[in-house]
Design an enzyme around this catalytic site. Sequence first.
Site, PDB file in Angstrom:
ATOM      1  N   CYS A 119      -9.629  -9.306   1.790  1.00 36.92           N
ATOM      2  CA  CYS A 119     -10.593  -8.288   2.236  1.00 36.92           C
ATOM      3  C   CYS A 119     -11.707  -8.134   1.197  1.00 36.92           C
ATOM      4  CB  CYS A 119      -9.928  -6.939   2.503  1.00 36.92           C
ATOM      5  SG  CYS A 119      -8.668  -7.026   3.749  1.00 36.92           S
ATOM      6  N   HIS A 154     -13.758  -4.367  -2.344  1.00 37.57           N
ATOM      7  CA  HIS A 154     -12.950  -4.576  -1.137  1.00 37.57           C
ATOM      8  C   HIS A 154     -13.820  -4.157   0.053  1.00 37.57           C
ATOM      9  CE1 HIS A 154      -9.770  -3.430   1.768  1.00 37.57           C
ATOM     10  NE2 HIS A 154      -8.948  -4.188   1.070  1.00 37.57           N
ATOM     11  N   LYS A 186       0.405   1.761  -2.489  1.00 39.58           N
ATOM     12  CA  LYS A 186       0.260   0.799  -3.591  1.00 39.58           C
ATOM     13  C   LYS A 186       0.850   1.361  -4.883  1.00 39.58           C
ATOM     14  CE  LYS A 186      -4.086  -0.991  -1.699  1.00 39.58           C
ATOM     15  NZ  LYS A 186      -3.713  -2.247  -1.044  1.00 39.58           N
ATOM     16  N   ASP A 204     -13.287   3.554  -6.457  1.00 39.91           N
ATOM     17  CA  ASP A 204     -12.143   3.137  -5.643  1.00 39.91           C
ATOM     18  C   ASP A 204     -11.020   2.773  -6.609  1.00 39.91           C
ATOM     19  OD1 ASP A 204     -10.246   1.668  -4.323  1.00 39.91           O
ATOM     20  OD2 ASP A 204     -11.660   0.381  -3.245  1.00 39.91           O
ATOM     21  N   GLN A 211      -6.415   0.042  -6.913  1.00 39.92           N
ATOM     22  CA  GLN A 211      -5.660  -0.903  -7.738  1.00 39.92           C
ATOM     23  C   GLN A 211      -5.504  -0.436  -9.183  1.00 39.92           C
ATOM     24  OE1 GLN A 211      -4.079  -3.325  -6.427  1.00 39.92           O
ATOM     25  NE2 GLN A 211      -5.113  -3.585  -4.461  1.00 39.92           N
TER      26      GLN A 211
HETATM   27  N1  7TS Z   1      -9.747  -0.771  -2.149  1.00 44.43           N
HETATM   28  C1  7TS Z   1      -9.090  -1.683  -2.868  1.00 44.43           C
HETATM   29  C2  7TS Z   1      -9.561  -2.023  -4.243  1.00 44.43           C
HETATM   30  C3  7TS Z   1      -7.951  -2.279  -2.330  1.00 44.43           C
HETATM   31  O1  7TS Z   1      -7.280  -3.178  -3.049  1.00 44.43           O
HETATM   32  C4  7TS Z   1      -7.513  -1.921  -1.036  1.00 44.43           C
HETATM   33  C5  7TS Z   1      -6.359  -2.614  -0.375  1.00 44.43           C
HETATM   34  C6  7TS Z   1      -8.231  -0.947  -0.347  1.00 44.43           C
HETATM   35  C7  7TS Z   1      -9.349  -0.410  -0.936  1.00 44.43           C
HETATM   36  C8  7TS Z   1      -7.796  -0.456   0.981  1.00 44.43           C
HETATM   37  O2  7TS Z   1      -6.627   0.298   0.839  1.00 44.43           O
HETATM   38  P1  7TS Z   1      -5.907   0.935   2.095  1.00 44.43           P
HETATM   39  O3  7TS Z   1      -4.648   1.500   1.531  1.00 44.43           O
HETATM   40  O4  7TS Z   1      -6.798   1.963   2.661  1.00 44.43           O
HETATM   41  O5  7TS Z   1      -5.656  -0.203   3.051  1.00 44.43           O
HETATM   42  N2  7TS Z   1      -6.107  -3.908  -0.842  1.00 44.43           N
HETATM   43  C9  7TS Z   1      -5.290  -4.823  -0.265  1.00 44.43           C
HETATM   44  C10 7TS Z   1      -5.061  -6.059  -0.856  1.00 44.43           C
HETATM   45  O6  7TS Z   1      -5.526  -6.426  -1.920  1.00 44.43           O
HETATM   46  N3  7TS Z   1      -4.219  -6.741  -0.069  1.00 44.43           N
HETATM   47  O7  7TS Z   1      -3.929  -5.994   0.993  1.00 44.43           O
HETATM   48  C11 7TS Z   1      -4.586  -4.787   0.889  1.00 44.43           C
END
Ligand code: 7TS
Length: 424
Positions: A381, A140, A243, A217, A220
Amino acid sequence: MRHDMELPTSEKRPVRSSDRSWEEIRKEFPILQQTIREHPLAYLDNAASSQMPQDVIDRLVWYHSGEHSNVHRGVHTLSQRATNAYDQAREKVASFINAPSSKECIFTSGTTEGINLVAHGYGRPFVDEGDTIVVSALEHHSNIVPWQILCEEKGANLEVIPMNDAGELILDDFDEMLDSSVKLVCVNHVSNALGTINPIKEITDRAHKKEIPVLVDGAQAVPHMPVNVQALGADFYVFSGHKMCGPTGIGVLWAKRRWLEEMQPFQGGGDMILSVTWEGTTYNDIPFKFEAGTPSIAAAIGLGAAADYLDHIGMSRIAEREAELLTRTTERLKALGGIRCFGTASEKAGVVSFDIDGVHPHDIGTILDNEGVAIRAGHHCAQPVMDRLGIPATARASLAFYNNEADIDRLVAGLYSVKEIFGV
Ligand code: 7TS
């Protein structure tokens, strides 16, 4: 509501069976009970943000109506309540990922902030000109851009572990990549764009042979499978509350104590200091050294409640349920014909990325929304993943344990409409 009484949180609810049915569990999510454009909501955008069960909502309401105050600074009752609840939330998330100590769990605003914290706190002291940061082709943007910024500032290099057409990392040359210039390997546990589950233990074992730390990371992964940071051998592990059935604005960076003690603070301010004089500042102990200013107290407490909620159902049971739903979704999409699926790794979580020849993924998303089916369309992203596959975007259905067979039927019916409208 009286607030001089005990908390009405999950701990105080009548004991519910942890093996209650999935339909009963689904009913615990108020947002899923609504209609969108006169259709029952089929929420299949869980990789972007999941939904909160009533337990977590109640916990937030209770905090705001009975406990709210600042933490770690007041002698009065409310401050003590808020501090206790905040500290307990840290214990809950630590136990959820099997961290050796809750002191190693830093509350952040989310995965993105956790990675930026490491890029600053670890990158500033430990990365120099000519050094290398290794990332994977599946990342990401949150696990790419902070490293690009660091490399640019330091004159360091970014190298990429490649992936194959199925969306699996190619680790054949990984040992050769790990030369003495490599200061950190950064890889996601599960790809948000394709659902690939990466072989984290193998990666950490191979990196550790060369004494290179690994940042994982877990945005997910934590919501979808049991995560044991010690068994994975990670040095840093980051994830987001929103999430995993928790609120937005909160996440966790877990890191081995050794690194947290050697790292520089990310931000300066209140709570992260022991003393401040004009001559200089002594930093507070971990975790507070990395939590400058008033934290997202309510969100942290909500995240603790989310961890309790998931734990009570059981992460293995959740992983099994989502695997069933994934198989069903993949089979139904294949049977529909004309759908091209991306990400066919042998180890996959509940993400189905696809396109339909001749239809832009945004049109797929809009037509599905008209039928009450929420998916995401775009590059997720993860533009380098799209570039590698030679496509600009995909439509993506991402599953959670509270989805059901009817949600999948609705997705399939919606895609049938898309094909009809476009005549493909
Ligand atoms: N890393 C991964 C693997 C992600 O899926 C996401 C967000 C992030 C980092 C960033 O997370 P945040 O909570 O700091 O924003 N992924 C997604 C997505 O797949 N669709 O919208 C956000």
